[in-house]
Motif scaffolding. Sequence first.
Motif, PDB file in Angstrom:
ATOM      1  N   GLN A  54      16.624 -59.136-114.957  1.00 31.14           N
ATOM      2  CA  GLN A  54      17.729 -59.994-115.374  1.00 31.14           C
ATOM      3  C   GLN A  54      18.414 -59.456-116.634  1.00 31.14           C
ATOM      4  N   ARG A  57      20.740 -56.768-115.608  1.00 26.26           N
ATOM      5  CA  ARG A  57      21.915 -57.284-114.898  1.00 26.26           C
ATOM      6  C   ARG A  57      22.901 -57.994-115.817  1.00 26.26           C
ATOM      7  N   HIS A  58      22.393 -58.691-116.818  1.00 27.92           N
ATOM      8  CA  HIS A  58      23.247 -59.616-117.569  1.00 27.92           C
ATOM      9  C   HIS A  58      23.439 -59.286-119.041  1.00 27.92           C
ATOM     10  N   ILE A 220      21.400 -68.681-114.213  1.00 22.86           N
ATOM     11  CA  ILE A 220      21.902 -67.500-113.511  1.00 22.86           C
ATOM     12  C   ILE A 220      20.978 -67.057-112.385  1.00 22.86           C
ATOM     13  N   LYS A 249      21.813 -68.098-119.165  1.00 29.22           N
ATOM     14  CA  LYS A 249      22.588 -67.324-120.134  1.00 29.22           C
ATOM     15  C   LYS A 249      23.410 -68.231-121.015  1.00 29.22           C
TER      16      LYS A 249
END
Length: 252
Positions: A54, A57-58, A220, A249
């Motif tokens: 994660q 990705r973020h 998310i 997030k």
Amino acid sequence: MKGSHEVPRENQSSVDPADVARFNRLGELWWDKTGKMGILHDINPIRVEYVRLQASRHLGRERDADLAGLSIADIGCGGGILAEALAELGAKVTGVDPAPNNVEIARRHAAKSGLDIDYRNTTAEALAATGESFDIVTALEVIEHVEGPKAFVATLARLVKPGGLLFLATIDRTFKSFVLAIVGAEYVLGWVPRGTHSHEKFVRPDELSGWLRVAGMREIDRAGMSFSPLTRQWAKGADTGVNYLMAAKKDG
């Protein structure tokens, strides 16, 4: 609402003294992979990979990057099982736990492992009061042990930098979780000490997602963790009916 237990107010401690005392007595059992805390060692690779994926990705990092350069607060760190794994990936980790014995065990084990982790015998509320914030905050297998979980989530959100991530792992409040996580894990298989969990303090995923929204965060991702008796292994999947992970997030 059933399961919310809204006792604490903002800045008031979410600590449940009985639970702290229970975990404080574990001592060296934290690092006995075949003992009462062995289940945390079994699921830790799944938790760590979830955080890493994660984050890639973020947080604008390369897909296969480690966690180097990221600040992480591990709330309810216990003996340091998750904190050490995150530090090994290059993160600057602050481990927080209200049980002094846990923190001492964690410090000693980190020293033996050659890891520089900032362990603190304090609470999430006290840490938030300092004004510190982190790229990532983790509170895994913690929220089902606190008083005032909705307020606790709000405190965790305060610790997350704008654009940062919050990770939670807990147990869904279902009949299935009562059978497997309490009757099975505590009384039949003895995976965790008896009395560790209270079914009424388990949290439904949609409840948790709602608390995150109120706290200014956006879910998310969510994923289940399930055990296969045939392979005797844990795996991440779609079934959130017992153990599950959630990532959120803070936009900004």
